[in-house]
Motif scaffolding. Structure first.
Motif, PDB file in Angstrom:
ATOM      1  N   MET A   1       7.956  -7.316  -6.933  1.00 38.43           N
ATOM      2  CA  MET A   1       8.231  -5.902  -7.149  1.00 38.43           C
ATOM      3  C   MET A   1       6.911  -5.148  -7.314  1.00 38.43           C
ATOM      4  N   SER A   2       6.818  -3.957  -6.685  1.00 42.48           N
ATOM      5  CA  SER A   2       5.563  -3.215  -6.703  1.00 42.48           C
ATOM      6  C   SER A   2       5.285  -2.636  -8.086  1.00 42.48           C
ATOM      7  N   ASP A   3       3.984  -2.401  -8.328  1.00 38.99           N
ATOM      8  CA  ASP A   3       3.587  -1.829  -9.603  1.00 38.99           C
ATOM      9  C   ASP A   3       4.196  -0.445  -9.804  1.00 38.99           C
ATOM     10  N   THR A   4       4.275   0.320  -8.732  1.00 43.09           N
ATOM     11  CA  THR A   4       4.819   1.680  -8.836  1.00 43.09           C
ATOM     12  C   THR A   4       6.267   1.664  -9.318  1.00 43.09           C
ATOM     13  N   VAL A   5       7.044   0.746  -8.780  1.00 38.52           N
ATOM     14  CA  VAL A   5       8.461   0.653  -9.168  1.00 38.52           C
ATOM     15  C   VAL A   5       8.587   0.314 -10.646  1.00 38.52           C
ATOM     16  N   ILE A   6       7.740  -0.589 -11.140  1.00 41.97           N
ATOM     17  CA  ILE A   6       7.800  -0.975 -12.550  1.00 41.97           C
ATOM     18  C   ILE A   6       7.434   0.209 -13.441  1.00 41.97           C
ATOM     19  N   VAL A   7       6.379   0.935 -13.083  1.00 41.67           N
ATOM     20  CA  VAL A   7       5.961   2.091 -13.880  1.00 41.67           C
ATOM     21  C   VAL A   7       7.053   3.163 -13.881  1.00 41.67           C
ATOM     22  N   VAL A   8       7.623   3.436 -12.704  1.00 40.12           N
ATOM     23  CA  VAL A   8       8.668   4.458 -12.604  1.00 40.12           C
ATOM     24  C   VAL A   8       9.894   4.061 -13.424  1.00 40.12           C
ATOM     25  N   ASN A   9      10.309   2.802 -13.306  1.00 45.35           N
ATOM     26  CA  ASN A   9      11.486   2.364 -14.053  1.00 45.35           C
ATOM     27  C   ASN A   9      11.242   2.368 -15.561  1.00 45.35           C
ATOM     28  N   THR A  10      10.013   2.073 -15.980  1.00 43.51           N
ATOM     29  CA  THR A  10       9.691   2.159 -17.405  1.00 43.51           C
ATOM     30  C   THR A  10       9.803   3.604 -17.881  1.00 43.51           C
ATOM     31  N   ALA A  11       9.263   4.533 -17.096  1.00 43.80           N
ATOM     32  CA  ALA A  11       9.354   5.950 -17.452  1.00 43.80           C
ATOM     33  C   ALA A  11      10.811   6.405 -17.500  1.00 43.80           C
ATOM     34  N   VAL A  12      11.615   5.943 -16.535  1.00 45.41           N
ATOM     35  CA  VAL A  12      13.041   6.309 -16.512  1.00 45.41           C
ATOM     36  C   VAL A  12      13.757   5.755 -17.744  1.00 45.41           C
ATOM     37  N   ALA A  13      13.422   4.520 -18.117  1.00 48.11           N
ATOM     38  CA  ALA A  13      14.066   3.910 -19.287  1.00 48.11           C
ATOM     39  C   ALA A  13      13.761   4.698 -20.551  1.00 48.11           C
ATOM     40  N   VAL A  14      12.490   5.082 -20.737  1.00 48.50           N
ATOM     41  CA  VAL A  14      12.115   5.845 -21.925  1.00 48.50           C
ATOM     42  C   VAL A  14      12.769   7.224 -21.906  1.00 48.50           C
ATOM     43  N   LEU A  15      12.774   7.866 -20.727  1.00 48.30           N
ATOM     44  CA  LEU A  15      13.413   9.180 -20.602  1.00 48.30           C
ATOM     45  C   LEU A  15      14.909   9.086 -20.868  1.00 48.30           C
ATOM     46  N   ASP A 376       7.619  -8.000 -20.870  1.00 52.73           N
ATOM     47  CA  ASP A 376       8.059  -8.978 -19.861  1.00 52.73           C
ATOM     48  C   ASP A 376       8.088  -8.389 -18.457  1.00 52.73           C
ATOM     49  N   ALA A 377       8.245  -7.078 -18.364  1.00 55.31           N
ATOM     50  CA  ALA A 377       8.273  -6.444 -17.047  1.00 55.31           C
ATOM     51  C   ALA A 377       6.890  -6.396 -16.399  1.00 55.31           C
ATOM     52  N   GLY A 378       5.840  -6.656 -17.168  1.00 55.05           N
ATOM     53  CA  GLY A 378       4.494  -6.709 -16.615  1.00 55.05           C
ATOM     54  C   GLY A 378       3.729  -5.419 -16.663  1.00 55.05           C
ATOM     55  N   LEU A 379       4.159  -4.481 -17.512  1.00 54.61           N
ATOM     56  CA  LEU A 379       3.491  -3.188 -17.564  1.00 54.61           C
ATOM     57  C   LEU A 379       2.059  -3.312 -18.082  1.00 54.61           C
ATOM     58  N   GLY A 380       1.801  -4.289 -18.946  1.00 49.38           N
ATOM     59  CA  GLY A 380       0.469  -4.443 -19.514  1.00 49.38           C
ATOM     60  C   GLY A 380      -0.608  -4.646 -18.479  1.00 49.38           C
TER      61      GLY A 380
END
Length: 496
Positions: A1-15, A376-380
């Motif tokens: 999974m691309s880094d962009t997708v992980i960042v976007v999904n993290t932002a969506v989860a927080v929002l 675990d999603a790898g955002l770090g």
């Protein structure tokens, strides 16, 4: 999974968490779990990995801080029932004098009194501050209101055993002794500087009594009563007015059912009306009331200092363990209160303490669930590539994320834990000390305490301020403390 997708999904989860809490009034615990589950599934963790992250994160953080929170809250309940706050305020007034009382109040509330549940602490201390206000000179009421607001909110996130500070330490794996020492280093100058800045503003025409003050309604001070009368020393049970305390977040940030913006009637926590009479309180020496708790905190600090110095001693290592130190503090406080006031008071305090700690423990646990899922999603690794430990950018980002979340949600603790969880994985990647992230998240979460906060409405009603006045003393005052705190924290990154 691309880094962009992980960042976007993290932002969506927080929002999504913010929208569920603010727009749909869904309980913060449920909202945080939904956000964690969404992120796990969309980040490629799979069903099993998502469930493991949510449940594992919940269990891991409670294993680290669950007993600490419980022991701290129970100790605070004992101190409340023994009349500790009223006694301490009188001692401070004698020692510091009227002119120094706002500063002494801010420091004491943010440090020594942080084991006491915040709504209980506020409902007891606010009428006392109102009594003292006429004695401290020009603009006494707004200065005391500001000192209370700054001390209460800063203590929650910086000072062990404040629930926010303990939760942040658990989410980020910060040794509690380290959090205690550095939190003290940050909180004392922060509250003093912020209180001083606000005192200057209030004295130079920023406060208009005609528009910023009003007669308190159902706040334990009858309309037209003499503010310096002994009869106004404490609120009547169940008469806090302003906003219902209900079962919102532990820092008084009302976000779930019954915590919508706007004033409304409601009862104060059950503990408020159960303290003993003034005659019984005076029989107990003040040093004995706080002695066990202070000894416990000193043991934690001593253990951290010796550990940092590379000195090992089995007895000190055992006594300096936070769980053991706070357990000893609880046992000592229970013994003192029990001998002085009897078994009935101890049982009442324990009952109130367990009732107050339940919501705190669950909220802290689900905050750990979201933080673990983000890790675990790898955002770090993704965010780590943008920062280096030698820059201020990671700490400023933590501060900004926490500030934005707090403006939206209204809870200091929830926004701090969420912001810390987002950037917690960055710390090991770039070598940034986790304690700095914890402190920066706490600082950001202080920004713009406003009408979604239970603390805001309690300060407004109990101190006889208008909404306009409370926006000045609470919202602006604590926001100044937020900015001061991050300015104090940034230089620490050079030495920690």
């Amino acid at each position: 999974m691309s880094d962009t997708v992980i960042v976007v999904n993290t932002a969506v989860a927080v929002l999504a968490v913010v929208v569920l809490i603010v727009r749909f009034r869904l309980n913060p615990v449920i909202s945080l779990v939904i956000g964690a589950v969404y992120l796990g599934l969309t980040a490629g963790l799979g069903v099993t990995g998502t469930v493991d992250a949510v449940t594992g994160g919940f269990g891991d953080i409670l294993a680290d801080v669950g007993l600490l929170i419980a022991f701290g809250v129970l100790t605070g309940a004992m101190l409340h029932h023994a009349g500790a706050i009223e006694r301490l305020v009188s001692a401070l007034l004698t020692a510091c004098g009227p002119r120094g009382m706002p500063y002494a109040t801010a420091v004491t509330v943010s440090t020594a009194l942080q084991s006491i549940f915040v709504d209980v602490l506020l409902v007891i201390s606010a009428p006392l501050a109102r009594r003292i206000a006429p004695r401290i000179g020009d603009k006494g009421l707004p200065r005391m209101a500001t000192a209370l607001a700054i001390g209460l909110e800063c203590g929650i996130v910086f000072m062990v055993p404040g629930v926010g500070a303990v939760a942040l330490a658990g989410v980020l794996g910060v040794p509690l002794g380290q959090m205690l020492i550095l939190g003290l280093v940050v909180v004392v100058p922060t509250v003093l500087i912020a209180t001083g800045i606000m005192s200057v503003l209030l004295r130079r025409g920023w406060w208009d009594p005609a528009r910023d003050e009003q007669e308190p309604v159902a706040a334990g001070v009858p309309a037209g009563a003499d503010a310096d009368s002994p009869d106004t020393a404490a609120p009547a049970a169940g008469s806090a007015g302003g906003r219902p305390t209900g079962t919102g977040s532990p820092d008084g940030g009302g976000t779930d059912g019954g915590h919508g913006a706007g004033p409304g009637g409601g009862a104060v926590p059950a503990a408020v009306g159960t303290a003993v009479s003034g005659t019984a309180r005076r029989e107990l020496p003040l040093a004995l009331l706080f002695g066990p708790l202070l000894v416990g905190l000193l043991l934690i600090a001593a253990g951290a200092v010796l550990d940092a110095a590379g000195i090992t001693h089995p007895v000190i290592a055992f006594l300096g363990e936070p769980v053991i130190a706070l357990l000893l503090a609880l046992i000592g406080t229970t013994a003192v209160v029990g001998v002085a006031h009897g078994r009935g008071m101890v049982e009442a305090a324990v009952s109130d303490g367990f009732r107050e700690s339940g919501q705190i423990l669950i909220l802290t646990g689900v905050g750990g669930s979201l933080a673990t899922t983000i890790s675990d999603a790898g955002l770090g690794e993704i965010l780590g590539s943008f920062f280096s430990a030698g820059t201020a950018a990671p700490l400023l980002m933590v501060w900004l994320i926490a500030a934005v979340l707090h403006v939206a949600i209204g809870s200091v603790t929830i926004s701090a834990i969420t912001a810390a969880g987002v950037l917690a994985p960055v710390a090991p990647v770039i070598g940034l000390a986790p304690v700095l992230i914890a402190l920066a998240a706490g600082a950001g979460a202080l920004f713009a305490v406003h009408v979604t906060s239970n603390t805001f409405w309690l300060l407004q009603s109990l101190l006889g301020q208008s909404v306009r006045g409370t926006l000045k003393t609470c919202s602006v005052g604590v926001s100044i403390a937020s900015v001061v705190a991050i300015l104090v924290i940034l230089p620490l990154s050079l030495v920690v």
